[in-house]
Scaffold this active site. Sequence first.
Site, PDB file in Angstrom:
ATOM      1  N   PHE A 111     -27.976  24.619  72.128  1.00 22.85           N
ATOM      2  CA  PHE A 111     -27.700  24.393  73.548  1.00 22.85           C
ATOM      3  C   PHE A 111     -27.167  25.667  74.214  1.00 22.85           C
ATOM      4  O   PHE A 111     -27.236  25.830  75.428  1.00 22.85           O
ATOM      5  CB  PHE A 111     -26.731  23.207  73.737  1.00 22.85           C
ATOM      6  CG  PHE A 111     -25.286  23.581  73.931  1.00 22.85           C
ATOM      7  CD1 PHE A 111     -24.806  23.937  75.183  1.00 22.85           C
ATOM      8  CD2 PHE A 111     -24.402  23.590  72.865  1.00 22.85           C
ATOM      9  CE1 PHE A 111     -23.480  24.299  75.357  1.00 22.85           C
ATOM     10  CE2 PHE A 111     -23.086  23.940  73.028  1.00 22.85           C
ATOM     11  CZ  PHE A 111     -22.622  24.306  74.286  1.00 22.85           C
ATOM     12  N   LYS A 112     -26.672  26.600  73.390  1.00 23.34           N
ATOM     13  CA  LYS A 112     -26.179  27.879  73.902  1.00 23.34           C
ATOM     14  C   LYS A 112     -27.241  28.632  74.706  1.00 23.34           C
ATOM     15  O   LYS A 112     -26.911  29.478  75.530  1.00 23.34           O
ATOM     16  CB  LYS A 112     -25.731  28.774  72.746  1.00 23.34           C
ATOM     17  CG  LYS A 112     -24.748  28.165  71.765  1.00 23.34           C
ATOM     18  CD  LYS A 112     -23.386  27.938  72.385  1.00 23.34           C
ATOM     19  CE  LYS A 112     -22.302  27.686  71.355  1.00 23.34           C
ATOM     20  NZ  LYS A 112     -22.466  26.448  70.590  1.00 23.34           N
ATOM     21  N   ASP A 113     -28.527  28.351  74.438  1.00 25.42           N
ATOM     22  CA  ASP A 113     -29.591  29.022  75.195  1.00 25.42           C
ATOM     23  C   ASP A 113     -29.482  28.747  76.695  1.00 25.42           C
ATOM     24  O   ASP A 113     -29.923  29.563  77.496  1.00 25.42           O
ATOM     25  CB  ASP A 113     -30.974  28.537  74.726  1.00 25.42           C
ATOM     26  CG  ASP A 113     -31.311  29.024  73.325  1.00 25.42           C
ATOM     27  OD1 ASP A 113     -30.921  30.143  72.963  1.00 25.42           O
ATOM     28  OD2 ASP A 113     -31.989  28.262  72.595  1.00 25.42           O
TER      29      ASP A 113
END
Length: 356
Positions: A111-113
């Site tokens: 989800f860091k993207d």
Amino acid sequence: MDVLYRSTRGAKEEVTASQAILQGLAHDGGLFVPTEVPQLSCDLRTLAGMNYRELAYEVMRLFLTDFTEEELKGCIAGAYDEKFDTEEIAPLVKVGGAWHLELFHGATIAFKDMALSILPHLMTTAAKKNQIKNEIVILTATSGDTGKAALAGFADVPGTRIIVFYPKDGVSPIQEKQMVTQKGDNTLVVGIHGNFDDAQNGVKVIFGDEELEKELDAAGFQFSSANSINIGRLVPQVVYYVYAYVQLLARGEIADGEEINVVVPTGNFGNILAAYYAKLMGLPIAKLVCASNENKVLYDFFRTGEYDKNRPFILTSSPSMDILISSNLERLIYRIAGADAGKDTELMAERSKSGK
Ligand SMILES: *Cc1c(COP(=O)(O)O)cnc(C)c1O
């Protein structure tokens, strides 16, 4: 209205959004917070008609007020493109009676993207705006997912280099392989003996070293951060909470003004803090549920009001949540202490001394 940023540990100096992004961490060791959380500017029905990129602009422009429309739209277009495997960017799906926001459609499936695909664009734009001639060296501590997503985001971005520190025995085998196989002439990955907290503390010590800062400056470099201590990580995360809400509205799942609860698996407290900022902006959120794994220092904090990191650090199958010193909690503490930098400094000093 211009939104400026000040440190949670010293109220004096105020910087622009682009300066806060460049710096990462404030010089006094505090985290940058907006002097005021902006209010959503148009009604939620209007936002419901927008695609992800359009909505991202509407939300982010309120926080990043020194970016021009052209600059910010350029950053957004460069981030939320074919790197994502769906045009929707963050699809909302119903599973088992609850709505789930799918934040895993980016380049590294973390989800860091969502934030790290735009941070390099924000950073290089901020460097240009502030006539920075130095090369920016991104220092990042990772519990597994941030490292790869940050490496992928900054790989071969002109004017930047990135060094990632990860706990040698504290990430999953896949995460380690993802990181050490990263391509790019400006990327470096370091496994450390210790856990995530050690990696994060080490990076913060480097940031606080003024001698080193001078030496680097003379050599044409300066540090910044790709961790969620950087406000440039948090602001893009506010977007998808607004997006989720207006999607529910558009599909007739909720009525105008109806409140929703938001559940967030939590580690460094960045993601859930972004949801809290969305609530402060006027998004109808009732409860924020902070989910922990066995390293439940935050769960205990919200239950008892006491933060106590004096406990064993447990390696789990969800390494991104294996954290006992949650950096972003400081932003919440600062706010609930009445935006009082003195009080915050005192509490943080106590936590670093006694762990409580
Ligand atoms: C980073 C991460 C978390 C923790 O998010 P924070 O913003 O640090 O609270 C939880 N789960 C996964 C899979 C992550 O990658």
